[in-house]
Design a protein around this motif. Structure first.
Motif, short mmCIF file in Angstrom:
data_model
loop_
_atom_site.label_atom_id
_atom_site.label_comp_id
_atom_site.label_asym_id
_atom_site.label_seq_id
_atom_site.Cartn_x
_atom_site.Cartn_y
_atom_site.Cartn_z
N MET A 101 0.81 -1.21 0.00
CA MET A 101 0.00 0.00 0.00
C MET A 101 0.85 1.26 0.00
N ALA A 102 0.18 2.37 -0.24
CA ALA A 102 0.87 3.65 -0.36
C ALA A 102 1.59 4.03 0.93
N ASP A 103 1.02 3.62 2.07
CA ASP A 103 1.63 4.01 3.35
C ASP A 103 2.77 3.10 3.74
N GLY A 104 3.16 2.18 2.83
CA GLY A 104 4.30 1.32 3.11
C GLY A 104 3.90 -0.03 3.70
N GLN A 105 2.66 -0.13 4.18
CA GLN A 105 2.21 -1.42 4.69
C GLN A 105 2.05 -2.41 3.55
N VAL A 106 2.33 -3.68 3.87
CA VAL A 106 2.05 -4.73 2.89
C VAL A 106 1.07 -5.69 3.54
N HIS A 107 -0.15 -5.71 3.00
CA HIS A 107 -1.14 -6.62 3.55
C HIS A 107 -0.97 -8.00 2.93
N GLU A 108 -1.27 -9.00 3.75
CA GLU A 108 -1.25 -10.37 3.24
C GLU A 108 -2.68 -10.88 3.17
N ALA A 109 -2.94 -11.67 2.17
CA ALA A 109 -4.29 -12.24 2.07
C ALA A 109 -4.20 -13.62 1.43
N GLU A 110 -5.19 -14.40 1.75
CA GLU A 110 -5.23 -15.76 1.21
C GLU A 110 -6.27 -15.80 0.09
N ILE A 111 -5.90 -16.47 -0.99
CA ILE A 111 -6.86 -16.65 -2.07
C ILE A 111 -7.87 -17.73 -1.66
N VAL A 112 -9.13 -17.36 -1.69
CA VAL A 112 -10.19 -18.28 -1.27
C VAL A 112 -11.31 -18.25 -2.28
N SER A 113 -12.28 -19.12 -2.06
CA SER A 113 -13.47 -19.07 -2.91
C SER A 113 -14.15 -17.71 -2.73
N PRO A 114 -14.76 -17.19 -3.77
CA PRO A 114 -15.43 -15.90 -3.60
C PRO A 114 -16.73 -16.00 -2.81
N ILE A 115 -17.14 -17.18 -2.45
CA ILE A 115 -18.37 -17.30 -1.66
C ILE A 115 -17.97 -17.43 -0.19
N PHE A 116 -18.32 -16.41 0.58
CA PHE A 116 -17.87 -16.35 1.96
C PHE A 116 -18.95 -16.80 2.94
N VAL A 117 -20.18 -16.60 2.56
CA VAL A 117 -21.27 -16.89 3.49
C VAL A 117 -22.17 -17.95 2.85
N ASP A 118 -22.52 -18.92 3.61
CA ASP A 118 -23.51 -19.91 3.18
C ASP A 118 -23.18 -20.50 1.81
N PRO A 119 -22.02 -21.14 1.70
CA PRO A 119 -21.61 -21.64 0.37
C PRO A 119 -22.60 -22.62 -0.23
N LYS A 120 -23.38 -23.30 0.58
CA LYS A 120 -24.31 -24.27 0.00
C LYS A 120 -25.62 -23.64 -0.44
N GLY A 121 -25.79 -22.35 -0.11
CA GLY A 121 -26.99 -21.66 -0.58
C GLY A 121 -28.23 -22.10 0.15
N GLU A 122 -28.11 -22.42 1.43
CA GLU A 122 -29.27 -22.91 2.17
C GLU A 122 -30.17 -21.80 2.68
N ARG A 123 -29.53 -20.67 2.96
CA ARG A 123 -30.30 -19.60 3.63
C ARG A 123 -31.40 -19.03 2.73
N GLN A 124 -31.10 -18.96 1.43
CA GLN A 124 -32.11 -18.36 0.56
C GLN A 124 -33.29 -19.30 0.39
N ASN A 125 -33.15 -20.47 0.91
CA ASN A 125 -34.17 -21.49 0.66
C ASN A 125 -34.86 -21.94 1.94
N VAL A 126 -34.81 -21.06 2.96
CA VAL A 126 -35.42 -21.52 4.23
C VAL A 126 -36.95 -21.55 4.11
#
Lengths: 416, 130, 1016, 216
Positions: free
Chosen positions: C991-1016
Motif C-alpha cells: 500500500m501507499a503508506d508502506g504497509q504490505v497486507h497479506e491475504a489468502e486466495i479463497v473461494s469468492p463465496i464467503f457466506v452460506d456456500p451451500k446456498g441454504e439460507r435463501q431457501n429456508v
C-alpha cells in the motif's frame, strides 16, 4: 546549429535580430533515403530526430503534406501525464515522461514543459475505485501519483466547487505531480530544428499519394513531388493513417473522429494545475498566456473535417461551469477540432504491417501529444532494428486478432 | 450539428436525437465457429476509415429507435442519402467516381451540400486510388 | 456621483444618441458622463480619454482604434462588485448604462503610469517572437521558477471570484432564411424574403440595426440613409413571419446550417439582469438556429495601414472616425491626418471638417486619385498629398505628429524626404476586408480577390453572401445584391421572391484603390520603430519578417510563431496585413502564402451563455424512484448511479448523533442476515419481451440456455459483447410461453435495450420479438432476510409455502391490496421476495410493509449494504468486479455458459481466441486478509512477490472489499492471474503508506456456500 | 387479474380499488418545488393529467389498425409522427415508430382494452405492453407555451412544422419525452416517471419569466 541561450538572444538584439539562422532548411527531395517518415507532426519529427541521434541513421526524409506540426500537434490541449492503468501503457507513457523531463535541454529548444500537476477527479464510488486501482498500479510501476481527498483538492484548486451540493460531488482525485503541460508548437519545431541539424530532410508540402510495393515489400513512396525510395518507411500520420493503410492495401482497427477543444480569452492566472473529469466530462488548464484551455469529448462519428458538433461544446462548458461556477462570466474565444485516430482499446498501434519494411505508428487517440518523445524514441528503435522495441511489442496490430487488448477504456475511462 | 433525415420518421431531425453506430453493412459471420482468429478479429475491430464517402449506421435514439444507414462525406460532413436497414446505398465512392449516380436517389435535402461536392468527392476517390 | 463633466469631444449636435438622457459611469476610478445610445468607447472618446489600456507584451499605451467587433485595444474589466465582473469586454461593443464601472485590463499601478512599460521599452528588443523557445533553458530545474514569473504577466482581464448571479438560456429556432447583418444588403435581403412569406430571422450584432446606414453620408431617395433603415425595420417588425434579433451576434456557423446567435438581452441595461415581475430575466440567450438557407450580410472591416508607431493613442481607423462623429456625435481629436489607399476613406476627412475641426492633410498613396469624394475634399480646401503615406506616428501617450513621405509601392521604399505634420489624430485606411468568418467556419476556404484586395468567402450550398460581405462595397450595388441573393436563397427553398423596389442612391465616380499594407520606412523593418500588425498581441511587421527569416514559411507557422491572430479579436484587423508582409518577405503573393481561416466564435461568448440553463440543479437530470420522498424523509444518504439517486445507506440519528456509515451498514447487514431488510430496487432496468421467438432471442444474447425455462420461473443470465467480455447481467423471468421480463443493471438499462434492438433490427429481423422498457412502470421492493416470508405473509394473498413458491419462481397476487408480481430471487443469499407493483402504488405498499414490519425488525438498507451482502455471496457487480476485459470464464461462471447451444451466441467465438484461452488470465477469487481487522482497499494491487524491485509485477487487483459483520472480518473479491488454480495461496498488497497486507486466495463465496439460507 | 384468454403472453391488471392511495409521478415534486397557482399574469399554465392508461402497441400497422378500429372505433394514425383520436378526444393513438404506437385512454380502461385488443388480434404477431405506471402526461397551454418549448427542445414547434395532430419523441432539456399537439392551444408532454421531477423543475425554471402557473 545556432545554439540558443539567453546570452545569444541579447547578442542578436544588438544586431536587430537580422542574423538569426533558419531553424530548418527547405530541401529538395532526394531520390533515395535510408528511411522515410510519412507525417511531419510531433511523432514523425521525433522519430526522425531519434533515428539520427541514437541510431546514426541520418539519411532520413520526413514527408509532410502540409506544414510541420500542423495536425494534432497544433490542435491538442497539451496535457502530458503518464498515469495510465495498464502496465504496457504506463511503461510507454512513463518512457515519454522521462524524455519530456530533459527535452528542452536535449533539443536546445524550450518546449516549456511545465510540471504543474494533473488531477483526475472522481465523482462516483466507482470512479474512486478506478482511481485507487490506477494510482496503486502506477506506484508499483514507479510512476508518481496519489489519491487526494476533497479537502486536499480544494486546497490545490481553491476556485473549484468541491461542495456536496454539486450534482455530482467531487469524492476525490488522482494526482500526478510530475504531469503537466507543454507548448505544443514548440515541440514540433524543437524536434524539427534538431533533426534538421543532424541532416534529416524535412519535406513540407509533399504529399504521399501511394506506396511502391514489390513482392510484399515496400521500397518507396509516390508523392506529388515525385517518387522517393527507401527500404524502410514509417507512417506516423495520426488521423490519416487509415487512408495510408488503404493505399498500402490493408485495413487498420482504427476510426478517425473529431475531437474538439476551445480556449477562453486570456485571464490573469487563476488555475495553476490541470484538472480533468471524465464523469462530468471536461478538462481544463491555464496557459502561460492566460487562456483557459478546455478539452471536449470525441464526437461519435468518423470525421476528417477538423470540426465536430456544437452540442459537444455545450456539454463541455456545462461541465466546466459545474466544476467552476466562477467561470460562468468568462468568455470562450475560439474552438477548433482535430482528427484523432482511435483504436478499440484506446491504445496505440506501434507495429510492423503485412507489407515488409512498412511500419505504422498510429491510433494514439487522445493520448498522442503526451507520448510524443516516447513514441518517436521507441518507433525509431523499431525502424532502425526492424524489430519491435520491447515497449512497443504489446502494441502490435496482432493483438486485435489474439484478443490481447490493452484495454485503457476498461477502468481508466476515456484516456485523455 | 447535423440535420439528419430519418427514413422511418420521414423528416429531418436534429443530430441530438441520433447516435452514430459506426460503419454500416458489417455482417456477423454466419458460422463464427468456422472463423479463424484473424477473421473474427477483422469482424470485431477492423474498419474502413475512408476520407470521403462513408456508409455508416446511426440510430434514431430519441425518436423511432430504428437503426438506419447514412452515406456521408467524412470531410465535408455532407449527408448524401439515408436509407433503411437492409437496403443498399445508391451513392458510393465508386458510383461518384464513375459519374453514375443511380436514379431515384433519396437525397436528404437541407444537408450541407458543398458546391461541387461530387467533384470533390470524385477527386478524393481518385486520389486514393492513385 | 459625477462631478462637472465637460465631454470636450462631444459635438453640439448630431449623432443618434439621446442627449436628454445622461448616464454616469466610472472608468479606472474616474467618474464620467455619457448619453443613452453611447457605447463605452464613444463615451470615453467624448470625455477625451486617450489611453484605455496597456499592451500585452510591451505595455505600450493604447487607445481606441475601431468602433465595433474588430477593436483590438479597448478591452476592459466590467463590474462594480465581485460577482458581476466580466473580463475583456470590448468598449466599442458595450452599450453605456447608468452606473457602469469599468477598468483597464492591463497597467500597473495604472494605465497612465505603468511600471511594465519600462520593461517593454527596454526589453522590447529582447523579446522578439519565439524568444521563450530560445531561452530560460538553463539550468533545467529553473524552468518552473522562470515560468512562475512569466505567468505573472499573463492574461488580460480577470475571472470573477464569485459565482454568477445571472442565468442564461437557449432558444431553439428554425427558419427558412437566416439573414445575418442588418446593414443595407441585409435589410434589402430580409425585406425581400419577408415579403415573399418565408420564415425569416434577421440578426444584427449592434445596439441598433441599420449597419453602415446609421452613419452614412449617402442619401436614399434624398433622405438620410438611416430613415430608410428605420422604415424597413418598422415593416419587418410588423410581420408575423419575421423575427428581428438586435444585439445578437452570429458566433458560430456549424454543420448543415446550424448557426448559434448570441443575444445580449440585458447587458445594455446593467451589469446583472434586472428583475421583471419579481423574476430575474436571462442576461443573454443563445439562439440555436437551424436554417434552411443562410444569407451573410456581415459587411466588411476596414484595414488599418501598418506604419511605425501606429499603436500610439490617436491612431484610428478612418471609418471609425466617421462612425464616432456621425453616429455618436463625438469627434475623437482636433487635428487630423488621414492616410489612405482608397477613395472611401475620404469621408472621414469630410466628416471631420464638418464637425468643425481641422484636417491637416489627406495623404493618399496613389499617385493620381480621381473621384467625387476627392473632389469633395478639394472643395473643402483640404490639402491632399499624393503618392505618399504616413510612415511614422510621433508621440507617446497621444499622437503629436505624423511623418509623411513619398513612397514607392513596388520597390517598398520611401523615396522622398519626410515631412512632419503636427496633429493629434491619424486615421488610416488600407481597404476593406469582407467579414468572411462565418463562411469559413463551414470549412470552405476563402479565396483572394485581387480586384477588391481582399478575401471573399467560399460558400457551401445553402449559404449566400451579399454586399460588402462579398466585396460589393458600393451602397446601391450592395442593396441590389441583397435583393438578388435573397431571391437566390428563396429559389433554393422552392419559394419565389416578390419584387422589392429599392431607394435611389446618387451615382458616384470612384477610382480604384491601391494595394498598400505595410508602409515602408526609411529604416529597414527590423530597425525601424515598431510597426504593429496585431495590436492586441504586440505582433509587429519586424516580428513577421524575423519569423520568415527563421524558416517559418507557411502562414500558419508565421501566425503561431508570432501569435498573430490569436487574440480575442482573432486578427480581424491584422491578419491580412500580416499575410501581406509575410508574402513580401517570402517573395510570394498573398494567395500563395495561404489563406486565413477563422473559427467560432466570431466574438467571444460567456461560458454561461453556452451552458444555458443546464447548470446547478439542472446540470443533469436526477432520476428518482417512486419511493424517493420516503428515502429523503428518512435521512438516506444517496449514491449517484448513472443519473439515479439511490439510497446509499440510512444512518440513524441516536441522541442527536448521526450514525457513521460503517455503523449504519453493519446494522443494516445484520438486520438482513438476522431479521429482514428492505431495499428499493426500482432502478433495475426492466424490459418486457414478447413474441414467439423471444426464447430463441434470449438464447442468442445471453451466454446461458433459455429453451427450457418454464412459465413461472426465473433465471440469471450473463450478457457478453461479441468480443467475449461480460457487459451486463440480470434475472429474466418467463411470464408466458412467448413473454419474458428481463432485468438489467441499473446503469445498463438503456444500453441493453438498444443492444437488443440493434441485434434484432440489423442481424435477426426474421425473429418475431419486441422489446419495451417497463423500468418506470414497476416499482421494485426487495424484502430479504429470514423473516421475509413471515412479513410478506401478513399482507399478501399469494401462497408463500416454500415448496409451492420456490426459489427462482415468481407469482402474481396482491400485496397490501395492490396487484403485485413477486419474484423469489436473491442477491443477498437470504430468503428474498422482490415485490413489483405499478409505481403509482409503490409508496402505499412500502409504507404498509413498514407498518407490519416493525415487529420483524424490518430495516431499510441502501446500496452499500446490498454490495456487502452480495459480495459475501460472491455475486458480481458488472462494472465493479468486471471492467470490459473479463470473460464469463474469468469470473468462474462456466455454469452460466451454454457451450453446446446450437446458435453461436454473442461472445462465444471470442472465448476461444488465443488470448482468451490463456490459463493465466486474471480470474475472480475471494481474498481473506490474514489480519481480519484489515479491510483491503478497493483498487489495491496484488503481487506475488512484495520484495520485487519497482516496477513490481502485478497479478491483479481488489475489485470489491468490505467489512463483513457476519464474518466479523474484512473480505474481498479480486481478480488474480490464474487465481482459480491458486486457492489457499498467499498474495500481497503493498500500500501507499508502506504497509504490505497479506491475504489468502479463497473461494469468492464467503457466506452460506451451500446456498441454504435463501431457501429456508 | 391474470387473463387466461391469451396464454402466449401474460396480462396483468396492475390497477386496484379506488380506496388504495396512489401517487402520481409528480407527487414529490409538488411538495418539494411547489406549484405556483395560475394568475392573470400566467402566460403558461401547466396541468398534470395523472393516472391515465398508457399502452404500447407493437406490430404490423394493418392488423393493428383493424383491431384498434374494431375495439375503439378509430384507427391508427396514417402518417409517421401523428396522432389519431376518438371523437371526444379522450382516447388517442400516437405513432412512435413504424411498428410502435402509444395508446392513451382514461385511467382504468387500459386493462380491459388490452384484453379486447388481444382478442381482436388473435394469432397475429403483435405485442401490447401496459406502461401506465411509468409515465404521466402534462399539458401546457397559454400564449408562451410554444416559446417555453423552444427553450426546451430542438424540435421545430412552429405551427407550420408542428401542426395540430402531430406528435414526436423529442429531446427535452437533457432528457427526452413525447411531445404532442392535440389542439390549437394545447401541448401535451408524456414524461417518464423517473425523469418527471427533473422536467417539472426545468419547466418551472424556464417558465418563471412567463409567470408559469400550475393547475392542480
Amino acid at each position: 546549429m545556432q545554439r540558443y541561450s539567453g546570452f545569444g538572444l541579447a547578442k542578436h538584439a544588438l544586431s536587430h535580430h537580422e542574423n538569426w539562422e533558419r531553424q530548418w532548411r527547405n530541401p529538395t527531395p532526394k531520390k533515395q533515403y535510408d528511411v522515410i517518415i510519412v507525417g511531419g507532426g510531433g511523432h514523425g519529427l521525433a522519430t526522425a530526430y531519434y533515428l539520427a541521434k541514437e541510431h546514426g541513421i541520418k539519411n532520413v526524409a520526413v514527408v509532410e503534406k502540409g506544414w510541420l506540426g500542423g495536425g494534432n500537434t497544433a490542435r491538442n490541449t497539451t496535457i502530458v501525464r503518464s498515469n495510465y492503468l495498464w502496465d504496457e501503457a504506463a511503461a510507454l507513457y512513463e518512457h515519454a515522461m522521462k524524455l519530456w523531463e530533459g527535452l528542452s535541454q536535449d533539443l536546445n529548444y524550450n518546449v516549456m514543459f511545465s510540471q504543474r500537476g494533473v488531477m483526475n477527479l472522481g465523482h462516483t464510488l466507482q470512479d474512486m475505485r478506478d482511481i485507487q486501482r490506477r494510482v496503486n498500479a502506477n506506484r508499483l510501476n514507479g510512476i508518481d501519483g496519489e489519491v487526494l481527498t476533497p479537502e486536499q483538492i480544494q486546497e490545490i484548486v481553491p476556485i473549484m466547487d468541491c461542495s456536496k451540493n454539486a450534482r455530482y460531488p467531487i469524492l476525490g482525485a488522482s494526482w500526478q505531480p510530475r504531469a503537466g503541460v507543454a507548448r505544443h508548437d514548440a515541440v514540433a519545431w524543437g524536434f524539427a530544428r534538431a533533426a534538421d541539424a543532424l541532416g534529416v530532410d524535412l519535406l513540407q508540402n509533399t504529399e504521399v499519394t501511394g506506396f511502391k510495393i514489390r513482392d510484399g515489400r515496400v521500397y518507396g513512396v509516390h508523392t506529388n513531388r515525385g517518387d522517393i525510395e527507401a527500404k524502410t518507411v514509417g507512417c506516423v500520420a495520426a488521423g490519416n493513417s487509415g487512408v495510408l493503410a488503404k493505399m498500402a492495401g490493408f485495413r487498420l482497427p482504427l476510426e478517425s473522429h473529431p475531437l474538439q477543444a476551445l480556449v477562453s480569452e486570456p485571464l490573469k492566472p487563476v488555475l495553476d494545475t490541470v484538472v480533468m473529469s471524465n464523469h462530468v466530462h471536461g478538462y481544463i488548464s491555464q496557459t502561460d498566456k492566460g487562456d483557459l484551455v478546455i478539452g471536449a469529448g470525441i464526437d461519435g462519428y468518423n470525421g476528417y473535417g477538423q470540426r465536430g458538433s456544437y452540442p459537444t461544446i455545450e456539454h463541455t462548458l456545462q461541465a466546466i461551469v459545474e466544476m467552476f461556477p466562477i467561470f460562468s462570466r468568462v468568455r470562450m474565444n475560439r474552438q477548433w477540432g482535430g482528427i484523432v485516430d482511435t483504436c478499440p482499446d484506446a491504445c496505440p498501434i506501434l507495429s510492423a504491417t503485412p507489407v515488409k519494411g512498412l511500419f505504422f505508428n498510429c491510433g494514439w487517440g487522445t493520448g498522442g501529444f503526451k507520448a510524443t518523445p516516447g513514441s518517436g524514441h521507441v518507433f525509431a528503435w523499431t525502424l532502425a532494428k526492424n524489430q519491435a522495441h520491447p515497449l512497443a511489442a504489446p502494441f502490435s496490430i496482432d493483438r486485435f486478432h489474439t484478443g490481447a487488448l490493452v484495454d485503457e477504456h476498461g477502468a481508466a475511462g476515456v484516456a485523455h | 450539428m447535423f440535420h439528419i433525415y430519418c427514413p422511418y420518421c420521414e423528416e429531418h431531425r436534429e443530430e441530438e436525437e441520433f447516435r452514430p453506430k459506426g460503419q454500416a453493412h458489417i455482417v456477423r459471420p454466419k458460422d463464427p465457429e468456422a472463423c479463424s482468429d484473424e477473421e473474427w478479429g477483422d469482424y470485431l475491430f477492423f474498419r474502413d476509415n475512408p476520407r470521403g464517402i462513408h456508409h455508416e449506421m446511426w440510430v434514431h435514439a430519441v425518436g423511432c429507435r430504428k437503426f438506419f444507414n447514412v452515406t456521408r462525406n467524412t470531410v465535408t460532413y455532407e449527408i448524401l442519402e439515408t436509407y433503411k436497414m437492409g437496403e443498399r446505398p445508391r451513392i458510393t465512392a465508386e458510383s461518384l467516381a464513375s459519374g453514375e449516380i443511380q436514379g431515384n436517389v433519396q437525397v436528404a435535402g437541407g444537408g450541407q451540400q458543398t458546391v461541387g461536392a461530387s467533384n470533390a468527392a470524385v477527386e478524393a476517390v481518385k486520389g486514393e486510388q492513385a | 456621483m459625477s462631478k462637472s463633466v465637460t465631454q470636450p469631444n462631444r459635438l453640439k449636435e448630431g449623432g443618434r444618441i439621446d442627449r436628454s438622457r445622461k448616464l454616469g459611469f466610472t472608468f479606472n476610478g474616474q467618474h464620467y458622463q455619457g448619453h443613452a445610445g453611447d457605447t463605452l468607447a464613444s463615451a470615453l472618446l467624448a470625455n477625451g480619454v486617450d489611453i484605455v489600456n496597456r499592451s500585452f507584451k510591451y505595455s505600450r499605451p493604447r487607445g481606441i482604434v475601431a468602433a465595433g467587433a474588430e477593436e483590438p485595444n479597448a478591452l476592459v474589466q466590467l463590474g462594480s462588485n465581485e460577482a458581476a465582473q466580466v473580463p475583456n469586454v470590448r468598449a466599442t461593443q458595450q452599450a453605456l448604462f447608468d452606473g457602469l464601472v469599468a477598468r483597464s485590463t492591463n497597467g500597473w499601478p495604472n494605465v497612465q503610469r505603468d511600471v511594465m512599460s519600462l520593461v517593454g521599452k527596454l526589453g522590447g528588443r529582447f523579446m522578439p517572437p519565439g524568444f521563450y523557445y530560445k531561452t530560460f533553458m538553463a539550468p533545467a530545474s529553473m524552468w518552473m521558477t522562470y515560468e512562475k514569473y512569466i505567468r505573472k504577466g499573463a492574461g488580460l482581464g480577470r475571472s470573477p471570484m464569485e459565482a454568477d448571479p445571472d442565468s442564461y438560456d437557449h432558444l431553439n429556432q428554425h427558419c427558412d432564411l437566416l439573414v445575418i447583418g442588418a446593414g443595407p444588403a441585409g435589410l434589402a435581403a430580409a425585406l425581400t424574403a419577408a415579403r415573399s412569406g418565408a420564415r425569416v430571422i434577421l440578426a444584427d450584432e449592434q445596439e441598433e440595426m441599420g449597419g453602415s446606414l446609421l452613419d452614412s453620408r449617402e442619401l436614399l431617395d434624398q433622405q438620410p440613409a438611416a430613415k430608410w433603415a428605420e422604415r424597413v425595420l418598422e415593416e419587418l417588425a410588423g410581420l408575423d413571419n419575421v423575427m428581428l434579433l438586435p444585439r445578437t451576434t452570429a458566433n458560430g456557423y456549424h454543420d448543415h446550417h446550424f448557426v448559434t446567435l448570441h443575444e445580449r438581452r440585458t447587458e445594455h441595461l446593467g451589469e446583472t439582469a434586472p428583475l421583471v415581475d419579481g423574476h430575474r430575466g436571462v442576461r443573454s440567450r443563445m439562439h440555436r438556429v437551424r436554417a434552411g438557407q443562410v444569407l451573410l450580410a456581415t459587411g466588411a472591416h476596414e484595414r488599418p495601414l501598418v506604419y511605425a508607431n501606429n499603436d500610439v493613442p490617436g491612431n484610428l481607423l478612418a471609418g471609425a472616425v466617421s462612425t464616432y462623429i456621425r453616429r455618436y456625435g463625438v469627434v475623437p481629436g482636433n487635428k487630423l491626418v488621414l492616410s489612405t489607399s482608397n477613395d472611401h476613406a475620404y469621408r472621414a476627412a469630410l466628416d471631420w471638417v464638418e464637425a468643425g475641426r481641422e484636417v491637416v492633410a489627406i495623404v493618399d498613396a496613389r499617385a493620381n486619385p480621381q473621384g467625387d469624394w476627392i473632389d469633395a475634399a478639394k472643395a473643402k480646401g483640404i490639402r491632399i498629398i499624393t503618392g505618399s503615406a504616413v510612415i511614422e506616428a510621433k508621440g507617446e501617450k497621444r499622437v503629436s505628429a505624423a511623418r509623411v513621405a513619398k513612397i514607392d509601392l513596388d520597390a517598398f521604399k520611401v523615396t522622398g524626404q519626410a515631412e512632419t505634420l503636427a496633429c493629434d489624430t491619424i486615421a488610416s485606411s488600407g481597404g476593406y476586408s469582407p467579414v468572411i468568418h462565418l463562411a469559413s467556419h463551414t470549412g470552405a476556404r476563402p479565396t483572394w480577390n485581387e480586384e477588391i484586395l481582399g478575401f471573399v468567402p467560399s460558400l457551401v450550398k445553402g449559404v449566400h453572401a451579399a454586399g460588402s460581405a462579398r466585396g460589393i462595397h458600393d451602397l446601391a450595388a450592395g442593396m441590389a445584391d441583397g435583393v438578388a441573393m435573397a431571391a437566390q436563397a428563396l429559389e433554393a427553398l422552392g419559394q419565389s421572391a416578390r419584387a422589392v423596389e429599392l431607394p435611389q442612391v446618387d451615382a458616384r465616380r470612384e477610382g480604384p484603390a491601391c494595394a498598400l499594407y505595410q508602409v515602408p520606412h526609411e529604416k529597414p523593418t527590423l530597425r525601424a520603430p515598431k510597426q504593429f500588425v496585431d495590436l492586441q498581441n504586440d505582433v509587429t511587421a519586424g516580428g513577421i519578417e524575423l519569423a520568415t527569416r527563421e524558416g517559418f514559411e507557411s502562414i500558419e507557422h508565421v501566425k503561431r510563431y508570432t501569435a498573430m491572430g490569436f487574440g480575442t479579436d482573432q486578427g480581424k484587423l491584422g491578419n491580412i496585413n500580416g499575410m501581406a508582409i509575410a508574402a513580401r518577405c517570402l517573395g510570394k503573393t498573398i494567395p500563395e502564402v495561404g489563406t486565413t481561416v477563422f473559427r467560432p466564435n466570431y466574438t467571444p461568448v460567456t461560458f454561461g451563455a453556452i451552458a444555458g440553463r443546464h447548470c446547478r440543479d439542472l446540470f443533469d437530470p436526477e432520476r428518482y424512484t417512486a419511493l424517493h420522498q420516503w428515502h429523503v424523509e428518512n435521512g438516506a444518504e444517496f449514491e449517484d448511479v448513472g443519473q439515479w439517486k439511490r439510497p446509499w445507506y440510512f444512518p440513524k440519528v441516536v441522541n442527536g448523533k448521526k450514525e457513521t456509515m460503517f455503523d449504519a451498514v453493519a446494522r443494516e447487514c445484520r438486520a438482513v442476515r438476522e431479521k429482514v431488510g428492505i431495499l428499493d430496487a426500482s432502478t433495475l432496468g426492466k424490459i418486457d419481451i414478447q413474441g414467439p421467438d423471444a426464447r430463441e432471442f434470449l438464447g442468442r444474447v445471453y451466454t446461458n440456455k433459455w429453451e427450457k425455462l418454464a412459465v413461472g420461473k426465473c433465471r440469471y443470465g450473463l450478457m457478453c459483447k461479441d468480443d467475449g467480455m461480460v457487459t451486463d447481467d440480470g434475472v429474466t423471468s418467463c411470464l408466458a410461453d412467448n413473454h419474458f421480463l428481463m432485468t438489467t443493471t441499473t446503469g445498463g438499462a438503456a444500453a441493453v435495450l438498444e443492444w437488443l434492438e440493434l441485434w434484432h433490427q440489423t442481424e435477426w429481423p426474421e425473429l418475431n420479438v419486441t422489446f419495451t422498457s417497463v423500468t418506470d412502470h414497476w416499482a421494485t421492493m426487495t424484502i430479504t432476510g429470514p423473516e421475509a416470508r413471515n412479513l410478506l405473509a401478513e399482507i399478501t394473498d399469494i401462497d408463500l409455502d416454500r415448496d409451492t413458491f420456490k426459489f427462482m419462481d415468481w407469482r402474481e397476487g396482491k400485496v397490501a391490496g395492490v396487484p403485485a408480481r413477486v419474484f423469489r430471487i436473491s442477491f443477498t443469499g437470504e430468503l428474498t421476495y422482490e415485490i413489483n407493483v405499478q409505481a403509482n402504488y409503490a409508496m402505499h405498499v412500502w409504507k404498509t410493509l413498514f407498518e407490519h414490519g416493525e415487529k420483524y425488525g424490518l430495516t431499510p438498507y441502501g446500496t452499500e449494504t446490498m454490495h456487502v451482502l452480495r459480495a459475501e455471496k460472491g455475486f458480481i457487480i458488472v462494472g465493479q468486479d468486471t471492467d470490459g476485459s473479463v470473460t464469463p470464464e474469468d469470473l468462474g461462471m462456466q455454469w452460466c455458459v451454454g457451450y453446446d447451444k446450437p446458435y453461436s451466441w454473442i461472445g462465444k467465438r471470442a472465448l476461444t481466441r488465443s488470448d482468451t484461452r490463456r490459463t493465466d488470465r486474471k480470474q475472480l477469487v475471494g481474498l481473506k486478509p490474514k489480519d481480519p481487522k484489515v479491510v483491503l482497499e478497493e483498487g489495491a494491487q496484488i503481487v506475488f512477490d512484495p520484495k520485487h524491485a519497482i516496477p513490481m509485477p502485478m497479478a491483479g487487483h481488489v475489485t470489491s472489499s468490505y467489512y463483513s459483520p457476519t464474518l466479523d472480518s474484512g473480505f474481498a473479491l479480486a481478480v488474480v492471474k490464474g487465481g482459480q488454480q491458486k486457492m489457499g495461496e498467499t498474495v500481497y498488497l503493498p500500500m501507499a503508506d508502506g504497509q504490505v497486507h497479506e491475504a489468502e486466495i479463497v473461494s469468492p463465496i464467503f457466506v452460506d456456500p451451500k446456498g441454504e439460507r435463501q431457501n429456508v | 387479474m391474470s387473463n387466461p384468454v391469451v396464454a402466449k403472453a401474460r396480462t396483468f391488471d396492475t390497477r386496484t380499488e379506488a380506496n388504495i392511495p396512489v401517487e402520481s409521478p409528480l407527487a414529490y415534486s409538488y411538495q418539494r418545488s411547489g406549484a405556483p397557482a395560475p394568475s392573470a399574469k400566467s402566460r403558461v399554465v401547466l396541468r398534470e393529467r395523472a393516472m391515465l392508461g398508457h399502452l404500447i402497441l407493437r406490430g404490423g400497422a394493418i392488423v393493428l389498425d383493424e383491431a384498434v378500429r374494431a375495439v375503439l372505433g378509430f384507427g391508427l394514425p396514417a402518417r409517421p409522427n401523428t396522432l389519431s383520436h376518438s371523437e371526444d378526444g379522450a382516447r388517442s393513438i400516437q405513432w412512435l415508430s413504424p411498428d410502435e404506437w402509444l395508446l392513451i385512454v382514461p385511467g382504468g380502461e387500459e386493462f380491459e382494452l388490452e384484453g379486447e385488443l388481444r382478442n381482436a388480434l388473435g394469432d397475429a404477431h403483435y405485442a401490447i405492453v401496459n406502461v401506465s405506471g411509468g409515465q404521466t402526461l402534462i399539458e401546457l397551454s397559454g400564449e408562451k407555451a410554444r416559446e417555453l418549448l423552444m427553450k426546451s427542445t430542438p424540435s421545430d414547434v412552429h405551427p407550420e412544422a408542428f401542426p395540430v395532430g402531430k406528435g414526436v419523441t423529442a429531446v427535452f432539456a437533457k432528457t427526452n419525452l413525447i411531445l404532442r399537439r392535440p389542439t390549437e392551444t394545447r401541448w401535451e408532454l408524456v414524461l417518464r416517471r423517473s425523469f418527471s421531477d427533473y422536467c417539472y423543475r426545468w419547466l418551472l425554471d424556464a417558465g418563471a419569466e412567463y409567470a408559469i402557473g400550475v393547475e392542480r
